[in-house]
Design an enzyme around this catalytic site. Sequence first.
Site, PDB file in Angstrom:
ATOM      1  N   CYS A 116       0.808  -1.230   0.000  1.00 31.69           N
ATOM      2  CA  CYS A 116       0.000   0.000   0.000  1.00 31.69           C
ATOM      3  C   CYS A 116       0.837   1.274   0.000  1.00 31.69           C
ATOM      4  O   CYS A 116       0.323   2.347  -0.304  1.00 31.69           O
ATOM      5  CB  CYS A 116      -0.919   0.014   1.213  1.00 31.69           C
ATOM      6  N   CYS A 403      -1.094   2.252   6.430  1.00 27.25           N
ATOM      7  CA  CYS A 403      -0.784   0.888   6.833  1.00 27.25           C
ATOM      8  C   CYS A 403      -0.380   0.123   5.585  1.00 27.25           C
ATOM      9  O   CYS A 403      -0.677   0.535   4.463  1.00 27.25           O
ATOM     10  CB  CYS A 403      -1.971   0.236   7.527  1.00 27.25           C
TER      11      CYS A 403
END
Length: 417
Positions: A116, A403
Amino acid sequence: MSVERVKQVVSHLAPGANKGREALLRNSPDDVVITMAIRSPLCKAKKGAFKDTKSDELLYEIFKQAVARSTIDPALIQDITVGTVLTAGAPYQARYAALAAGIPDTVPLQTINRWCSSGLMAVTDISNKIRAGQIEVGLAVGFESMTDSPDRGGPPQSDVVKASQSARDASMPMGWTSENVAEEFDISRNDMDEFAALSYQRAEKADKEGIFAAEIVPFTAYVKDPATGQRTTKIVTKDDGIRYGTTKENLMKIRPAFPQWGRAQTTGGNASQITDGAAAVLLMTRRKAEQLGLKILAKHVTTSVCGLAPRIMGIGPSIAIPMVLEATGLNKDDVDVYEINEAFASMYVYCVKKLGLDINKVNVHGAWLTLNGAIRCTGARQIATGLNALARRNGKILVTSMCIGTGMGAAAVFVAE
């Protein structure tokens, strides 16, 4: 050398001289600055405006837009890093698209993957090369077509690897980690839906007021006729995942997406949508930007990354943000705008509360729940959105964070010009 110049040099050598808000606001010819930060519209995978547009076509379009809006000769770009994760043959597709978009074959390119955070890692990679003196000008791109490249999970683990509990946890679906965070840290469904509703409402307000127009560049997309298979083109200028009229009360009515895990509080309303999108950031030394007469938007100060238990991967920002603040000598109140990914409302609620952040400074125009789920675009997209928000607030310090799948977190500090 003048006495004043000697004093200036000595002051920079003193312990902590380059830390703290006042120090970060000083300019240096060696600063790594951003002269362009743009993004595509962010559109729902499989259903949205890019559903008939192939991965390499999206890449071609972001390169084409970057070349046009950088206002520099693309031959000046000395390296390109593209952050992407699931794209099949990513190095091939990225190189092909860059060449097709008019970037000279003398400009090298690589792809990078840290889930991510891949868009931010692309920016960090280019920034570090500039800071090390390897290049003066570089382009960072974050990109993913979740339509073309859906996340089907990792490969099967061998017996020796899956003997590790942590390794097994790292292979579990993201929804499981969201439920773990909610259960382990006592995050209520009420708080999750309240924060989710706020994100939708902020994005709706920003969209209606035309705020995103400052960061979005129009994208050429394809439309396939289901009857004939013929493809035509259209211009896409707006995000298509913003849900107007969302309230906490509406969200509370949505059934759990993962009833088999934890407290079953994660829903389609308080988790991020799956998205197609791209973003690009042009970086160079301040010296070079001034030489070229370019407008400087901001400088990249540094990036911090951390690892943590995969089962609660969502809390990564709560670890990475303090790390990057310590590295730069900032405290949480020195920051004017925070951009934190909203993979799930459970992790977003936890991170904001754990860090004691002022919610009026966090994701002020909405974030992942409404804007993003093109997970590898996130880091670059956050810069475009965050700098836009800073400019509207006359702020100076931006912290972006996310995250990262399999148990990591990342955060970065930027200073607006």
